[in-house]
Design an enzyme around this catalytic site. Structure first.
Site, PDB file in Angstrom:
ATOM      1  N   ARG A  88       1.937 -26.909  37.563  1.00 35.63           N
ATOM      2  CA  ARG A  88       2.106 -25.658  38.312  1.00 35.63           C
ATOM      3  C   ARG A  88       2.215 -25.922  39.813  1.00 35.63           C
ATOM      4  NH1 ARG A  88      -1.663 -22.661  40.980  1.00 35.63           N
ATOM      5  NH2 ARG A  88      -3.441 -23.559  39.875  1.00 35.63           N
ATOM      6  N   HIS A  99       2.902 -28.871  41.406  1.00 37.12           N
ATOM      7  CA  HIS A  99       3.763 -29.934  41.943  1.00 37.12           C
ATOM      8  C   HIS A  99       5.114 -30.137  41.275  1.00 37.12           C
ATOM      9  CE1 HIS A  99       0.441 -30.993  44.496  1.00 37.12           C
ATOM     10  NE2 HIS A  99      -0.342 -31.128  43.445  1.00 37.12           N
ATOM     11  N   LYS A 109      -6.456 -42.324  47.787  1.00 36.78           N
ATOM     12  CA  LYS A 109      -7.001 -42.060  49.119  1.00 36.78           C
ATOM     13  C   LYS A 109      -8.525 -41.977  49.099  1.00 36.78           C
ATOM     14  CE  LYS A 109      -3.064 -39.597  51.156  1.00 36.78           C
ATOM     15  NZ  LYS A 109      -2.506 -38.255  51.389  1.00 36.78           N
ATOM     16  N   ARG A 147       4.278 -27.332  54.437  1.00 32.72           N
ATOM     17  CA  ARG A 147       3.142 -27.361  55.357  1.00 32.72           C
ATOM     18  C   ARG A 147       2.980 -25.992  55.990  1.00 32.72           C
ATOM     19  NH1 ARG A 147       0.944 -32.191  56.544  1.00 32.72           N
ATOM     20  NH2 ARG A 147       2.035 -33.938  55.574  1.00 32.72           N
ATOM     21  N   HIS A 159      -3.285 -35.220  39.687  1.00 30.44           N
ATOM     22  CA  HIS A 159      -3.478 -35.011  41.116  1.00 30.44           C
ATOM     23  C   HIS A 159      -2.345 -35.694  41.864  1.00 30.44           C
ATOM     24  CE1 HIS A 159      -5.331 -35.171  45.109  1.00 30.44           C
ATOM     25  NE2 HIS A 159      -5.204 -36.473  45.086  1.00 30.44           N
TER      26      HIS A 159
END
Length: 128
Positions: free
Chosen positions: A10, A12, A66, A85, A119
């Site tokens: 949903r 990405h 990360k 963004r 993710h």
């Protein structure tokens, strides 16, 4: 409730192909994919490739996430992506986004059985 794998899809996946030159792409997509509820999600990436190609990344180059976890994988090839963004003058609930298209390698975290992306960790310029 929504599984981690479905949430990844949903947030990405947009396999319909590149948004070409629609400057409102992010505004429309972030809203329709429920990422402007309660707050404006600051950054989000959409991947314009077949789901199977993105799922296949889980079996490509293992890299560090990360956050230090070891279940991230980088795609062997560049993918068409759109970065969204939030703009500085954006004010919830009127979330406003800047749309930028890139061709980059993606990094996703994978888990589960079947082993699938859950993710979106990063996008990186492919090394020449």
């Amino acid at each position: 409730s929504e599984s981690s794998a479905k949430k990844f899809e949903r947030q990405h996946m947009d396999s319909r192909g590149s948004p070409s030159t629609n400057p409102n792409y992010c505004n429309e997509m972030m809203k329709s994919r429920n990422m402007t509820q309660g707050r404006c999600k600051p950054v989000n990436t959409f991947v314009h490739e077949p789901l199977a190609d993105v799922q296949a990344v889980c079996f490509q180059k293992n890299v560090l996430c990360k956050n230090g976890q070891t279940n991230c994988y980088q795609s062997n090839s560049n993918m068409h992506i759109t970065d969204c963004r939030v703009t500085s003058n954006s004010d919830y609930p009127n979330c406003s986004y800047r749309t930028s298209q890139e061709e980059k390698s993606i990094v996703v975290a994978c888990e589960g059985n079947p082993y699938v992306p859950v993710h979106f960790d990063a996008s990186v310029a492919a090394s020449a």
